[in-house]
Design a protein around this motif. Structure first.
Motif, PDB file in Angstrom:
ATOM      1  N   ASN A 157       0.805  -1.215   0.000  1.00  0.00           N
ATOM      2  CA  ASN A 157       0.000   0.000   0.000  1.00  0.00           C
ATOM      3  C   ASN A 157       0.844   1.274   0.000  1.00  0.00           C
ATOM      4  N   SER A 158       2.152   1.120  -0.254  1.00  0.00           N
ATOM      5  CA  SER A 158       3.021   2.275  -0.454  1.00  0.00           C
ATOM      6  C   SER A 158       4.247   1.813  -1.225  1.00  0.00           C
ATOM      7  N   GLN A 159       4.966   2.758  -1.806  1.00  0.00           N
ATOM      8  CA  GLN A 159       6.195   2.407  -2.502  1.00  0.00           C
ATOM      9  C   GLN A 159       7.213   1.817  -1.535  1.00  0.00           C
ATOM     10  N   ALA A 160       7.205   2.312  -0.290  1.00  0.00           N
ATOM     11  CA  ALA A 160       8.134   1.792   0.716  1.00  0.00           C
ATOM     12  C   ALA A 160       7.845   0.329   1.019  1.00  0.00           C
ATOM     13  N   VAL A 161       6.578  -0.035   1.138  1.00  0.00           N
ATOM     14  CA  VAL A 161       6.207  -1.425   1.416  1.00  0.00           C
ATOM     15  C   VAL A 161       6.545  -2.311   0.215  1.00  0.00           C
ATOM     16  N   VAL A 162       6.288  -1.834  -0.987  1.00  0.00           N
ATOM     17  CA  VAL A 162       6.615  -2.604  -2.190  1.00  0.00           C
ATOM     18  C   VAL A 162       8.118  -2.857  -2.262  1.00  0.00           C
ATOM     19  N   ALA A 163       8.926  -1.840  -1.938  1.00  0.00           N
ATOM     20  CA  ALA A 163      10.379  -2.011  -1.938  1.00  0.00           C
ATOM     21  C   ALA A 163      10.803  -3.053  -0.901  1.00  0.00           C
ATOM     22  N   ASP A 164      10.145  -3.044   0.253  1.00  0.00           N
ATOM     23  CA  ASP A 164      10.416  -4.021   1.300  1.00  0.00           C
ATOM     24  C   ASP A 164      10.130  -5.437   0.804  1.00  0.00           C
ATOM     25  N   ARG A 166      10.107  -6.462  -2.255  1.00  0.00           N
ATOM     26  CA  ARG A 166      11.095  -6.831  -3.273  1.00  0.00           C
ATOM     27  C   ARG A 166      12.364  -7.353  -2.603  1.00  0.00           C
ATOM     28  N   GLN A 167      12.762  -6.726  -1.499  1.00  0.00           N
ATOM     29  CA  GLN A 167      13.951  -7.183  -0.775  1.00  0.00           C
ATOM     30  C   GLN A 167      13.742  -8.560  -0.149  1.00  0.00           C
ATOM     31  N   GLU A 168      12.488  -8.916   0.125  1.00  0.00           N
ATOM     32  CA  GLU A 168      12.193 -10.243   0.671  1.00  0.00           C
ATOM     33  C   GLU A 168      12.184 -11.321  -0.408  1.00  0.00           C
ATOM     34  N   GLY A 169      12.385 -10.921  -1.642  1.00  0.00           N
ATOM     35  CA  GLY A 169      12.481 -11.898  -2.711  1.00  0.00           C
ATOM     36  C   GLY A 169      11.251 -12.052  -3.569  1.00  0.00           C
ATOM     37  N   VAL A 170      10.222 -11.207  -3.378  1.00  0.00           N
ATOM     38  CA  VAL A 170       9.046 -11.286  -4.240  1.00  0.00           C
ATOM     39  C   VAL A 170       9.435 -10.831  -5.646  1.00  0.00           C
ATOM     40  N   ALA A 171       9.075 -11.618  -6.645  1.00  0.00           N
ATOM     41  CA  ALA A 171       9.408 -11.285  -8.025  1.00  0.00           C
ATOM     42  C   ALA A 171       8.767  -9.954  -8.423  1.00  0.00           C
ATOM     43  N   PRO A 172       9.521  -9.039  -9.023  1.00  0.00           N
ATOM     44  CA  PRO A 172       8.954  -7.741  -9.417  1.00  0.00           C
ATOM     45  C   PRO A 172       7.714  -7.862 -10.290  1.00  0.00           C
ATOM     46  N   ALA A 173       7.633  -8.914 -11.125  1.00  0.00           N
ATOM     47  CA  ALA A 173       6.472  -9.081 -12.001  1.00  0.00           C
ATOM     48  C   ALA A 173       5.191  -9.348 -11.221  1.00  0.00           C
ATOM     49  N   LYS A 174       5.328  -9.802  -9.980  1.00  0.00           N
ATOM     50  CA  LYS A 174       4.146 -10.098  -9.161  1.00  0.00           C
ATOM     51  C   LYS A 174       3.725  -8.926  -8.277  1.00  0.00           C
ATOM     52  N   LEU A 175       4.570  -7.917  -8.154  1.00  0.00           N
ATOM     53  CA  LEU A 175       4.313  -6.835  -7.204  1.00  0.00           C
ATOM     54  C   LEU A 175       3.354  -5.803  -7.773  1.00  0.00           C
ATOM     55  N   ARG A 176       2.425  -5.355  -6.937  1.00  0.00           N
ATOM     56  CA  ARG A 176       1.477  -4.307  -7.315  1.00  0.00           C
ATOM     57  C   ARG A 176       1.388  -3.288  -6.174  1.00  0.00           C
ATOM     58  N   LEU A 177       1.001  -2.063  -6.522  1.00  0.00           N
ATOM     59  CA  LEU A 177       0.828  -0.986  -5.546  1.00  0.00           C
ATOM     60  C   LEU A 177      -0.606  -0.472  -5.609  1.00  0.00           C
ATOM     61  N   ILE A 178      -1.306  -0.528  -4.486  1.00  0.00           N
ATOM     62  CA  ILE A 178      -2.628   0.101  -4.372  1.00  0.00           C
ATOM     63  C   ILE A 178      -2.618   0.945  -3.102  1.00  0.00           C
ATOM     64  N   TYR A 179      -2.679   2.243  -3.269  1.00  0.00           N
ATOM     65  CA  TYR A 179      -2.710   3.125  -2.107  1.00  0.00           C
ATOM     66  C   TYR A 179      -4.040   2.981  -1.371  1.00  0.00           C
ATOM     67  N   ASN A 180      -4.005   3.248  -0.077  1.00  0.00           N
ATOM     68  CA  ASN A 180      -5.243   3.321   0.687  1.00  0.00           C
ATOM     69  C   ASN A 180      -6.161   4.377   0.089  1.00  0.00           C
ATOM     70  N   GLY A 315       7.889   4.690   6.204  1.00  0.00           N
ATOM     71  CA  GLY A 315       6.904   4.050   5.325  1.00  0.00           C
ATOM     72  C   GLY A 315       6.481   4.978   4.206  1.00  0.00           C
ATOM     73  N   GLY A 316       5.158   5.053   4.001  1.00  0.00           N
ATOM     74  CA  GLY A 316       4.622   5.875   2.923  1.00  0.00           C
ATOM     75  C   GLY A 316       4.195   7.266   3.348  1.00  0.00           C
ATOM     76  N   ASN A 317       4.575   7.703   4.571  1.00  0.00           N
ATOM     77  CA  ASN A 317       4.131   9.012   5.039  1.00  0.00           C
ATOM     78  C   ASN A 317       4.504  10.140   4.074  1.00  0.00           C
ATOM     79  N   ALA A 318       5.751  10.101   3.580  1.00  0.00           N
ATOM     80  CA  ALA A 318       6.203  11.154   2.674  1.00  0.00           C
ATOM     81  C   ALA A 318       5.629  10.999   1.267  1.00  0.00           C
ATOM     82  N   GLU A 319       4.975   9.874   0.997  1.00  0.00           N
ATOM     83  CA  GLU A 319       4.263   9.726  -0.274  1.00  0.00           C
ATOM     84  C   GLU A 319       2.904  10.420  -0.206  1.00  0.00           C
ATOM     85  N   ALA A 320       2.381  10.585   1.001  1.00  0.00           N
ATOM     86  CA  ALA A 320       1.103  11.272   1.179  1.00  0.00           C
ATOM     87  C   ALA A 320       1.298  12.768   1.382  1.00  0.00           C
ATOM     88  N   VAL A 321       2.213  13.139   2.266  1.00  0.00           N
ATOM     89  CA  VAL A 321       2.439  14.548   2.608  1.00  0.00           C
ATOM     90  C   VAL A 321       3.603  15.087   1.787  1.00  0.00           C
TER      91      VAL A 321
END
Length: 387
Positions: A157-164, A166-180, A315-321
């Motif tokens: 639900n944020s770019q920061a979480v998606v980056a996290d 990715r570091q855990e090994g989730v394939a980039p092709a499977k990753l999606r971002l949906i903001y609250n 996290g995503g605080n700076a993506e909102a503000v």
């Protein structure tokens, strides 16, 4: 049934993820989808609203004798996972969802394993926080990393979480971002400000700060009190800080800190409230000083109410503000920097304009409708059929 989505979550108590799921399920139902909810621990304040929208809810319960034997909630929660997993497998076989969608770690582990046993066509995990919690739960971390490759899609639900992720090994092709997304209208209805302040026993001429966050150490309330203790001599005129949120065990500690700083007349701990929109609309400045976040609805709600926000850069605080435009972004764990930002905001001649800029930003980018559009797109990617 290619329109049927089975959500799995720990409970339906009031919390960020739980409220989000309930709003998503209700709105998808209105759009013709067939959402259903499985709660590992059934019951909770959100149940009635979901059921009123004709969204089915399932769960399992411990026998009364076993619940009585297990004297602590911690042990009840652990033992509950076994009947919950067995019941969930039965529900899957009976309801045959096309998509299972997991929110929060315990639901991901139980639901992910059950979905593979029952051969569910599509599996989605939503992460709504950074993976810091895994440091205290190494078993969770190992199981989650085994489950990630078996998911159809993984959503942050944020770019920061998606980056996290990715570091855990989730394939980039499977990753999606949906903001609250939030219902902006609930936070922008007109209010008679003086009358509302009188009801809440707030001085009409006071500068009112508000933080909406459960009383948990990582939400940074101690930093906030320390910040106000530092800047109190420089604040002009009367002021108040309203702390809204459920006590998760630190209220007494915070009250002692408030007393020691001599701020009893300025800082109020209000507890959990059902009138958060009203409180936000009579405030002047919103705050969220967390040490960790995924993407905070509390920030969006404050912005929707027209409040300039002071938030920590986690996290995503700076993506909102947008720093300097809709509020100020400061480092976490830094009470002096937090205090300086609060003082600047209190004395800024542009704080109303910053609040209005935040309101426009939420309406344009973080509305509930945009969020639901994102979920529909997500499910269509799995082969689900649009109603």
């Amino acid at each position: 049934m290619k329109r049927r989505i089975l959500y799995v979550i720990g409970s339906l108590n009031v919390g960020g993820a739980e409220r989000h799921l309930s709003q998503v399920a209700i709105r998808l139902k209105r759009r013709g989808w067939e959402p259903e909810v499985f709660a590992l621990s059934p019951g909770g304040p959100l149940t009635d609203g979901i059921e009123a929208a004709q969204v089915p809810i399932y769960g399992a319960k411990l026998p009364k004798w076993l619940a009585a034997v297990l004297r602590t909630d911690r042990w009840r929660a652990r033992v509950m996972l076994v009947p919950a997993a067995l019941t969930l497998v039965f529900i899957i076989w009976r309801r045959r969802p096309h998509v299972m969608h997991f929110f929060l770690p315990a639901a991901y582990i139980v639901g992910g394993l059950a979905s593979m046993l029952a051969f569910v066509p599509a599996r989605i995990m939503s992460r709504r926080s950074l993976g810091v919690y895994q440091l205290g739960h190494p078993l969770f971390a190992r199981v989650e990393r085994r489950l990630h490759p078996r998911m159809t899609l993984v959503c942050g639900n944020s770019q920061a979480v998606v980056a996290d992720l990715r570091q855990e090994g989730v394939a980039p092709a499977k990753l999606r971002l949906i903001y609250n997304g939030i219902d902006t209208e609930a936070f922008s209805r007109p209010v008679e400000r003086d009358q509302a302040r009188d009801t809440l026993r707030i001085a009409r001429d006071a500068t009112v700060f508000v933080i909406v966050a459960n009383l948990i150490p990582y939400k940074g309330h101690a930093d906030l009190i320390a910040a106000f203790a530092r800047i109190q001599p420089e604040l002009r005129g009367p002021w108040e800080l309203l702390c809204v949120g459920r006590d998760d065990g630190i209220a007494a500690q915070l009250r002692s800190q408030i007393d020691a700083a001599g701020l009893q007349a300025n800082i109020r701990i209000l507890g959990a409230r059902s009138d958060v929109p009203d409180i936000l609309r009579v405030a002047d400045i919103g705050v969220l000083c967390s040490h960790e976040e995924g993407f905070s609805n509390a920030i969006l709600e404050g912005m929707a109410a027209g409040l300039p926000m002071v938030v920590t850069d986690v996290g995503g605080n700076a993506e909102a503000v947008v720093d300097g435009q809709t509020g100020f972004v400061v480092p976490p764990h830094d009470a002096p920097a937090l205090g300086d930002a609060l003082l600047r905001m209190a004395n800024s001649p542009n704080r109303v304009e910053m609040g209005e800029a935040g309101r426009r930003r939420v309406r344009a980018q973080f509305s509930m409708e945009a969020c639901i559009d994102g979920y529909e797109k997500l499910y269509l990617e799995t082969g689900a059929r649009k109603p």
